[in-house]
Design a protein around this motif. Sequence first.
Motif, mmCIF file in Angstrom:
data_model
loop_
_atom_site.group_PDB
_atom_site.id
_atom_site.type_symbol
_atom_site.label_atom_id
_atom_site.label_comp_id
_atom_site.label_asym_id
_atom_site.label_seq_id
_atom_site.Cartn_x
_atom_site.Cartn_y
_atom_site.Cartn_z
ATOM 1 N N VAL A 10 -43.261 -15.393 -37.318
ATOM 2 C CA VAL A 10 -44.388 -15.242 -36.386
ATOM 3 C C VAL A 10 -43.942 -15.598 -34.968
ATOM 4 C CG1 VAL A 10 -46.676 -16.109 -35.747
ATOM 5 C CG2 VAL A 10 -46.165 -15.611 -38.147
ATOM 6 N N GLU A 11 -43.243 -16.721 -34.829
ATOM 7 C CA GLU A 11 -42.770 -17.158 -33.506
ATOM 8 C C GLU A 11 -41.811 -16.138 -32.894
ATOM 9 O OE1 GLU A 11 -41.224 -21.156 -33.408
ATOM 10 O OE2 GLU A 11 -42.939 -21.896 -34.562
ATOM 11 N N THR A 12 -40.916 -15.611 -33.699
ATOM 12 C CA THR A 12 -39.976 -14.609 -33.196
ATOM 13 C C THR A 12 -40.725 -13.366 -32.745
ATOM 14 O OG1 THR A 12 -38.228 -15.438 -34.633
ATOM 15 C CG2 THR A 12 -37.955 -13.207 -33.768
ATOM 16 N N PHE A 13 -41.713 -12.932 -33.522
ATOM 17 C CA PHE A 13 -42.509 -11.760 -33.146
ATOM 18 C C PHE A 13 -43.244 -11.990 -31.838
ATOM 19 C CE2 PHE A 13 -43.281 -8.281 -36.387
ATOM 20 C CZ PHE A 13 -42.044 -8.431 -36.985
ATOM 21 N N GLU A 14 -43.733 -13.212 -31.618
ATOM 22 C CA GLU A 14 -44.425 -13.513 -30.363
ATOM 23 C C GLU A 14 -43.465 -13.423 -29.184
ATOM 24 O OE1 GLU A 14 -46.124 -17.350 -31.154
ATOM 25 O OE2 GLU A 14 -47.783 -16.495 -32.314
ATOM 26 N N PHE A 15 -42.219 -13.744 -29.408
ATOM 27 C CA PHE A 15 -41.201 -13.701 -28.373
ATOM 28 C C PHE A 15 -40.773 -12.259 -28.069
ATOM 29 C CE2 PHE A 15 -36.628 -13.720 -27.318
ATOM 30 C CZ PHE A 15 -36.681 -14.404 -26.112
ATOM 31 N N LEU A 16 -40.736 -11.416 -29.107
ATOM 32 C CA LEU A 16 -40.317 -10.021 -28.943
ATOM 33 C C LEU A 16 -41.510 -9.166 -28.531
ATOM 34 C CD1 LEU A 16 -38.157 -9.708 -32.189
ATOM 35 C CD2 LEU A 16 -37.311 -10.029 -29.856
ATOM 36 N N ASP A 17 -41.452 -8.596 -27.349
ATOM 37 C CA ASP A 17 -42.576 -7.807 -26.838
ATOM 38 C C ASP A 17 -42.601 -6.384 -27.395
ATOM 39 O OD1 ASP A 17 -43.469 -9.899 -25.238
ATOM 40 O OD2 ASP A 17 -42.154 -9.311 -23.575
ATOM 41 N N ASP A 18 -41.451 -5.824 -27.580
ATOM 42 C CA ASP A 18 -41.330 -4.419 -27.941
ATOM 43 C C ASP A 18 -41.325 -4.247 -29.462
ATOM 44 O OD1 ASP A 18 -40.779 -1.634 -27.368
ATOM 45 O OD2 ASP A 18 -38.758 -2.039 -28.125
ATOM 46 N N TRP A 19 -42.073 -3.253 -29.948
ATOM 47 C CA TRP A 19 -42.123 -3.031 -31.391
ATOM 48 C C TRP A 19 -40.802 -2.566 -31.961
ATOM 49 C CZ3 TRP A 19 -44.181 -4.382 -35.696
ATOM 50 C CH2 TRP A 19 -45.344 -5.147 -35.611
ATOM 51 N N GLU A 20 -40.007 -1.869 -31.167
ATOM 52 C CA GLU A 20 -38.677 -1.490 -31.647
ATOM 53 C C GLU A 20 -37.853 -2.735 -31.950
ATOM 54 O OE1 GLU A 20 -37.424 1.540 -32.463
ATOM 55 O OE2 GLU A 20 -39.479 2.198 -32.144
ATOM 56 N N ASP A 21 -37.954 -3.756 -31.088
ATOM 57 C CA ASP A 21 -37.241 -5.012 -31.316
ATOM 58 C C ASP A 21 -37.772 -5.720 -32.557
ATOM 59 O OD1 ASP A 21 -35.677 -4.605 -29.055
ATOM 60 O OD2 ASP A 21 -36.987 -5.801 -27.759
ATOM 61 N N ARG A 22 -39.069 -5.657 -32.760
ATOM 62 C CA ARG A 22 -39.664 -6.284 -33.949
ATOM 63 C C ARG A 22 -39.197 -5.580 -35.222
ATOM 64 N NH1 ARG A 22 -45.854 -7.701 -31.995
ATOM 65 N NH2 ARG A 22 -45.216 -9.160 -30.372
ATOM 66 N N LEU A 108 -50.155 -11.358 -42.535
ATOM 67 C CA LEU A 108 -49.389 -10.224 -42.022
ATOM 68 C C LEU A 108 -50.020 -9.655 -40.751
ATOM 69 C CD1 LEU A 108 -48.425 -8.481 -45.358
ATOM 70 C CD2 LEU A 108 -46.990 -9.933 -43.915
ATOM 71 N N LYS A 109 -51.335 -9.778 -40.646
ATOM 72 C CA LYS A 109 -52.019 -9.318 -39.434
ATOM 73 C C LYS A 109 -51.518 -10.090 -38.209
ATOM 74 C CE LYS A 109 -56.547 -7.828 -38.057
ATOM 75 N NZ LYS A 109 -57.102 -6.740 -38.816
ATOM 76 N N ARG A 110 -51.137 -11.355 -38.413
ATOM 77 C CA ARG A 110 -50.592 -12.154 -37.317
ATOM 78 C C ARG A 110 -49.321 -11.525 -36.745
ATOM 79 N NH1 ARG A 110 -49.557 -17.766 -39.744
ATOM 80 N NH2 ARG A 110 -48.939 -18.230 -37.620
ATOM 81 N N LEU A 111 -48.628 -10.748 -37.576
ATOM 82 C CA LEU A 111 -47.422 -10.060 -37.111
ATOM 83 C C LEU A 111 -47.746 -8.699 -36.505
ATOM 84 C CD1 LEU A 111 -45.038 -10.739 -40.144
ATOM 85 C CD2 LEU A 111 -45.194 -12.015 -37.998
ATOM 86 N N GLY A 112 -48.958 -8.220 -36.711
ATOM 87 C CA GLY A 112 -49.334 -6.910 -36.199
ATOM 88 C C GLY A 112 -48.807 -5.766 -37.047
ATOM 89 N N LEU A 113 -48.314 -6.100 -38.235
ATOM 90 C CA LEU A 113 -47.742 -5.059 -39.084
ATOM 91 C C LEU A 113 -48.785 -4.025 -39.500
ATOM 92 C CD1 LEU A 113 -45.360 -7.110 -41.380
ATOM 93 C CD2 LEU A 113 -44.723 -5.569 -39.524
ATOM 94 N N ASP A 114 -50.010 -4.476 -39.686
ATOM 95 C CA ASP A 114 -51.066 -3.559 -40.123
ATOM 96 C C ASP A 114 -51.258 -2.408 -39.135
ATOM 97 O OD1 ASP A 114 -51.924 -5.661 -38.410
ATOM 98 O OD2 ASP A 114 -54.022 -5.247 -38.877
ATOM 99 N N GLU A 115 -50.954 -2.639 -37.869
ATOM 100 C CA GLU A 115 -51.144 -1.614 -36.838
ATOM 101 C C GLU A 115 -49.913 -0.733 -36.652
ATOM 102 O OE1 GLU A 115 -52.112 -3.718 -33.284
ATOM 103 O OE2 GLU A 115 -53.610 -4.949 -34.308
ATOM 104 N N HIS A 116 -48.760 -1.173 -37.161
ATOM 105 C CA HIS A 116 -47.524 -0.471 -36.844
ATOM 106 C C HIS A 116 -46.782 0.096 -38.043
ATOM 107 C CE1 HIS A 116 -48.296 -2.677 -33.109
ATOM 108 N NE2 HIS A 116 -47.723 -1.637 -32.555
ATOM 109 N N LEU A 117 -47.348 -0.030 -39.222
ATOM 110 C CA LEU A 117 -46.730 0.575 -40.402
ATOM 111 C C LEU A 117 -47.452 1.861 -40.753
ATOM 112 C CD1 LEU A 117 -46.213 -2.486 -42.788
ATOM 113 C CD2 LEU A 117 -44.487 -1.336 -41.392
#
Length: 143
Positions: A10-22, A108-117
């Motif tokens: 979660v912390e790493t995802f907050e640090f990474l702005d771009d979805w490609e990086d995530r 998983l919603k905290r990671l935003g995966l639901d919006e990007h898968l």
Amino acid sequence: MATPAFEDIVETFEFLDDWEDRYRHVIEIGKAMPPLDEAFRVPATKVEGCASQVWLLPQIEGTGPAARFDFAGESDAMIVRGLIAVLHALYAGLSVTEVLAVDAGAELKRLGLDEHLSAQRSNGVRAMIERIRLLAQEVAAAA
């Protein structure tokens, strides 16, 4: 109720702005997982409902509701292998009772995966979560 390993993601995802990086990060954590031995890639460990090939091998320590839950996993798709690693971070080391209490969708919603898968990937993640919950229920009930 997330594990420290999941909180790290979660912390790493907050640090990474771009979805490609995530996505790259998810793939990297998947690559870091030990491979599942070919002997365990069998119908009994295969998760149905995934577009990719997915196998989850439970590794339970103890019995009954206090048993510690862990699993090994494998997929033929790199992003899915990463999603297995995310689920591993979410569940590994919890008791089977705690596994059943996890609201995986909310975590998983905290990671935003639901919006990007894609819909297929989302269905696959749900199928993996259902398999994990079923395995935990079986162990908890065997007390």
